[in-house]
Write an enzyme that holds these catalytic residues in place. Structure first.
Site, short mmCIF file in Angstrom:
data_model
loop_
_atom_site.label_atom_id
_atom_site.label_comp_id
_atom_site.label_asym_id
_atom_site.label_seq_id
_atom_site.Cartn_x
_atom_site.Cartn_y
_atom_site.Cartn_z
N ARG A 27 3.92 3.00 3.08
CA ARG A 27 4.65 2.05 3.93
C ARG A 27 6.16 2.19 3.78
NH1 ARG A 27 -0.14 1.59 6.20
NH2 ARG A 27 -1.57 0.14 5.19
N HIS B 111 -12.00 -0.84 9.39
CA HIS B 111 -10.98 -1.56 10.15
C HIS B 111 -11.50 -1.93 11.53
CE1 HIS B 111 -8.48 0.54 7.15
NE2 HIS B 111 -7.63 -0.46 7.30
N LYS C 167 -9.64 1.37 -5.55
CA LYS C 167 -10.34 1.01 -4.32
C LYS C 167 -11.08 2.23 -3.78
CE LYS C 167 -6.13 1.74 -1.58
NZ LYS C 167 -5.05 1.10 -0.81
N HIS C 168 -12.16 2.06 -3.00
CA HIS C 168 -12.76 0.83 -2.47
C HIS C 168 -14.17 0.75 -3.03
CE1 HIS C 168 -9.78 2.33 0.47
NE2 HIS C 168 -9.50 1.05 0.71
N ARG D 12 -7.03 10.98 1.43
CA ARG D 12 -6.59 9.91 0.52
C ARG D 12 -7.33 10.02 -0.81
NH1 ARG D 12 -7.73 4.53 3.72
NH2 ARG D 12 -6.68 3.57 1.92
N ASP E 241 0.87 -1.19 0.00
CA ASP E 241 0.00 0.00 0.00
C ASP E 241 0.90 1.22 0.00
OD1 ASP E 241 -2.70 -0.91 0.05
OD2 ASP E 241 -2.47 -1.50 2.14
N ASP F 172 -10.59 -6.75 0.39
CA ASP F 172 -9.83 -5.99 1.38
C ASP F 172 -9.43 -6.98 2.47
OD1 ASP F 172 -8.63 -3.87 2.65
OD2 ASP F 172 -10.38 -2.56 2.57
#
Length: 337
Positions: A73, A182, A169-170, A139, A65, A251
């Site tokens: 990351r 999450h 996404k998403h 984002r 990601d 996901d």
């Protein structure tokens, strides 16, 4: 001939492969590996880790990601990217320049990730920012669906120029629910027609340019009682109405929003039976092993098409490219604001 892969993408514990992980990667159900911050020190170490994985299983799909902003990351040895919402701020006043920057961002991102040994990054975000979702927020490129489609399309074209796949996404849009999937299962109760006129626009316009799509762990209750990633109705709409022919990734099945479908093995089978090609199971080794057991005998052909197929660039040699230096400098400056 398209190669068959296992339908499970999983993660690793640290910055080097452990012996038990080497054994696990040899299981035929494994089709890919996703890297997280705990697996990363810098660009050169990521390349070594990816090379080590490929020595075990050359055909595996290696992902990360790497969107920019909060979701990046890998930070050492590559360009620090601004959030896409920061790039999108300039779209209304200067669309041509902004679209060019989106294209160049996709190219630079693709070149850097390829140089690090990766096949794809799960980008771009096609969610439309409605000012409701903190987990999406900046984002997203914009609160305007057409602007999202335009800028994301330019970034996709840049990724493709670099030889890298693009995963949107998403699906069908996470930007209009406050809950974080999450942590809980969000419910969006808007009518399908409203979704079509807003959140679905970027997906509908970019379907034929995307190589992969990741559905949301969100229930859109006016259309189906199941979260989109477990819904044959939603994934059927993606395939049939929108004509998507690429790879559908679930996901992360470890997210609270996936608990709807039961235990980890049940979640994986529910997602695959609904129409996903590959399922992600992260941050829980016992769950990953359960998913691998549940998916015995399952395979996918679509995912192997996303492998990076060119000679990989050298990460240090990128700095010699004038284009890389120009884009790098501009994006680093935007990210620091």
């Amino acid at each position: 001939m398209t190669q068959t892969l296992g339908p499970v993408m999983l993660d690793l514990e640290g910055t080097e492969l452990r012996n038990d992980e080497r054994e696990m990667l040899m299981r035929p159900e494994v089709g890919g590996v996703i890297l997280f911050a705990r697996n990363i020190e810098n660009a050169h170490q990521v390349r070594e880790l990816c090379d080590g994985i490929r020595r075990q299983r050359p055909e595996l799909l290696l992902a990360i990601d790497q969107e920019g902003g909060r979701v990046q990351r890998l930070r050492e040895g590559v360009t620090r990217l601004p959030a896409m919402g920061r790039i999108g701020r300039d779209f209304a006043g200067n669309p041509e320049v902004t679209l060019r920057l989106c294209f160049d961002t996709g190219w630079l991102l693709g070149m850097e990730m390829a140089a690090c040994g990766l096949d794809l990054t799960f980008a771009p975000v096609l969610d439309v920012d409605s000012g409701i979702s903190s987990v999406i927020g900046d984002r997203s490129f914009s609160s305007n669906p057409q602007a999202v489609a335009g800028m994301a399309g330019a970034l996709i074209d840049g990724l493709h120029e670099a030889g890298m796949a693009a995963v949107g996404k998403h699906f069908p849009g996470h930007g209009s629910v406050a809950a974080d999937s999450h942590l809980e299962l969000p419910i969006d109760d808007r009518p399908l027609q409203q979704l079509r006129q807003h959140d679905l626009i970027p997906f509908a316009e970019l379907t034929h340019r995307l190589d992969g799509v990741m559905p949301a762990h969100v229930i859109y209750s006016a259309f189906d009682s199941r979260p989109a990633g477990f819904s044959a109705s939603w994934l059927g709409l993606l395939r049939e109405s929108l004509g998507f022919k690429g790879t559908i990734f679930s996901d992360d099945l470890g997210m609270a929003g996936a608990g709807f479908a039961g235990e980890p093995g049940e979640r994986a089978l529910a997602a695959l039976n609904a129409g996903c090609d590959m399922v992600l199971v992260c941050n829980d080794r016992n769950a990953a092993l359960e998913v691998l057991d549940a998916c015995q005998g399952r395979t996918t052909r679509r995912a192997s098409r996303l492998r990076y197929g060119r000679a990989r660039p050298d990460i240090d040699a990128l700095e010699a490219l004038g284009r890389w230096r120009r884009v790098h400098a501009r994006l680093e400056a935007m990210a620091s604001l």
